[in-house]
Design a protein around this motif. Structure first.
Motif, short mmCIF file in Angstrom:
data_model
loop_
_atom_site.label_atom_id
_atom_site.label_comp_id
_atom_site.label_asym_id
_atom_site.label_seq_id
_atom_site.Cartn_x
_atom_site.Cartn_y
_atom_site.Cartn_z
N THR A 1 -11.11 15.96 12.92
CA THR A 1 -11.59 14.87 12.07
C THR A 1 -11.41 15.16 10.59
O THR A 1 -11.57 14.27 9.75
CB THR A 1 -13.08 14.58 12.34
N GLU A 2 -11.08 16.41 10.23
CA GLU A 2 -10.88 16.78 8.84
C GLU A 2 -9.63 17.62 8.71
O GLU A 2 -9.30 18.40 9.61
CB GLU A 2 -12.08 17.56 8.28
N GLN A 3 -8.92 17.45 7.60
CA GLN A 3 -7.72 18.24 7.36
C GLN A 3 -7.45 18.31 5.87
O GLN A 3 -7.69 17.35 5.14
CB GLN A 3 -6.52 17.65 8.09
N SER A 4 -6.95 19.45 5.42
CA SER A 4 -6.55 19.61 4.02
C SER A 4 -5.04 19.75 3.95
O SER A 4 -4.42 20.40 4.82
CB SER A 4 -7.23 20.82 3.39
N ILE A 5 -4.42 19.15 2.92
CA ILE A 5 -2.96 19.13 2.79
C ILE A 5 -2.60 19.62 1.40
O ILE A 5 -3.05 19.03 0.40
CB ILE A 5 -2.41 17.71 2.96
N PRO A 6 -1.81 20.66 1.27
CA PRO A 6 -1.31 21.03 -0.06
C PRO A 6 -0.49 19.88 -0.62
O PRO A 6 0.37 19.31 0.06
CB PRO A 6 -0.44 22.27 0.22
N ILE B 1 0.85 -1.18 0.00
CA ILE B 1 0.00 0.00 0.00
C ILE B 1 0.89 1.24 0.00
O ILE B 1 1.61 1.50 0.96
CB ILE B 1 -0.94 0.01 1.23
N LYS B 2 0.85 1.98 -1.09
CA LYS B 2 1.66 3.18 -1.21
C LYS B 2 0.84 4.38 -0.72
O LYS B 2 -0.22 4.67 -1.26
CB LYS B 2 2.10 3.39 -2.66
N THR B 3 1.35 5.04 0.29
CA THR B 3 0.66 6.19 0.86
C THR B 3 1.64 7.36 0.95
O THR B 3 2.77 7.19 1.42
CB THR B 3 0.11 5.86 2.27
N GLU B 4 1.20 8.54 0.50
CA GLU B 4 2.06 9.71 0.51
C GLU B 4 2.50 10.04 1.93
O GLU B 4 1.73 9.94 2.88
CB GLU B 4 1.32 10.92 -0.10
N ALA B 5 3.76 10.45 2.07
CA ALA B 5 4.30 10.79 3.38
C ALA B 5 3.51 11.93 4.02
O ALA B 5 3.31 11.95 5.24
CB ALA B 5 5.78 11.17 3.25
N GLU B 6 3.05 12.87 3.17
CA GLU B 6 2.28 14.00 3.70
C GLU B 6 0.98 13.52 4.35
O GLU B 6 0.54 14.07 5.36
CB GLU B 6 1.96 15.00 2.58
#
Length: 296
Positions: free
Chosen positions: A57-62, A38-43
């Motif tokens: 419970t929610e977050q946005s990541i550039p 399972i490849k998951t971005e480090a960010e």
């Protein structure tokens, strides 16, 4: 244009160490469940670690030229589940309310998916999903089923088998050691199945000690080789505290003129043939009725 669509959508489940253990992605009219590589971005993993244990419970990541939205669907002592939506472009203020609605719709949908279609122990598609799928199996494995000509069928590069898998010792393990040991055996056998078979083979947890595989193969012999490889890998696997484990399989070829009810009956008969006398069996229904049993 105020319309907004995610370029990637997935459901990610992590263990208590926040390591990914299950990933569910939509694939046209079905879902792909992965429990390895399972490849998951480090960010994304960094953001999940920040959210873990907090009330967020929610977050946005550039991310690159766009943004990734995370929503925590479930947080428990052993596992946590996140909805991940990736957008290739930045989201404008005018699109924010649309995105919020989209997150809510998809999170509700994925909760229903996780609860109703995925076996909670193994992460495989469950019995309900199998029951919904088997009624359409001819359309799934023979997309050109409207043309029943012999010539068309002979040109089809693959054949398909409905394979039932049984764990020979599971009932004894549960009776002697308890359900926790039985669950651990089921988990490990499920992992062996996923490691052994290909992504285009459909795998289901059927219930109890049994799994079902819709196996694609070019011929009877290559199907037999795949089942023998699975049997041998299971026999060679170390199952701590429970001893040796063997699996038996019963296979019936999926044909256009055979109903799904008959297919289930045929593969079940093949699986349970000589059940009390032999473990690690590989039995094909057509050879069984023809009087020539596969010894494996």
């Amino acid at each position: 244009n105020s319309a907004v669509e995610p370029s990637q959508l997935k459901l990610l489940t992590l263990d208590e160490q926040l390591e990914p253990v299950t990933e569910i992605k939509p694939r046209k009219n079905r879902f792909k469940v992965s429990k390895r590589k399972i490849k998951t971005e480090a960010e994304v993993l960094d953001a999940i670690k920040e959210m873990s244990g907090s009330e967020v419970t929610e977050q946005s990541i550039p991310f690159k030229e766009g943004v990734i939205l995370l929503q925590c669907l479930k947080s428990g002592e052993l596992t946590s589940t996140y909805l991940i939506m990736q957008f290739d472009d930045q989201i404008s203020d005018a699109q924010a309310h649309l995105v919020s609605s989209l997150v809510q719709i998809n999170s509700t949908f994925y909760r229903l998916l996780e609860d109703s279609q995925i076996d909670q122990l193994t992460g495989l598609a469950n019995r309900k999903t199998f029951d919904d799928t088997i009624t359409k199996i001819h359309e799934l494995v023979y997309p050109d089923s409207s043309d029943h000509s012999d010539n068309k069928r002979s040109e089809h590069p693959y054949k398909y088998w409905l394979v039932m898998v049984g764990i020979d010792q599971l009932n004894g393990i549960i009776n002697n050691l308890g359900h926790l040991y039985g669950d651990e055996v089921l988990l490990q056998v499920a992992q062996i199945i996923m490691d052994c078979f290909r992504e285009n083979d459909m795998i289901f947890r059927f219930g109890g000690e049994e799994f079902v595989i819709i196996l694609r193969s070019k011929c009877h012999e290559s199907c037999e080789v795949a089942l023998a490889r699975f049997r041998d890998l299971t026999a060679a696997h170390s199952f701590p505290e429970v001893g040796d484990i063997t699996v038996s399989t019963g296979a019936a070829e999926i044909l256009r003129d055979t109903s799904h009810v008959s297919l289930m009956e045929y593969s079940a008969k093949a699986l349970h043939h000589n059940k009390d006398e032999q473990t690690g069996r590989i039995t094909f229904y057509d050879e069984l009725v023809g009087g020539t049993e596969m010894e494996g």
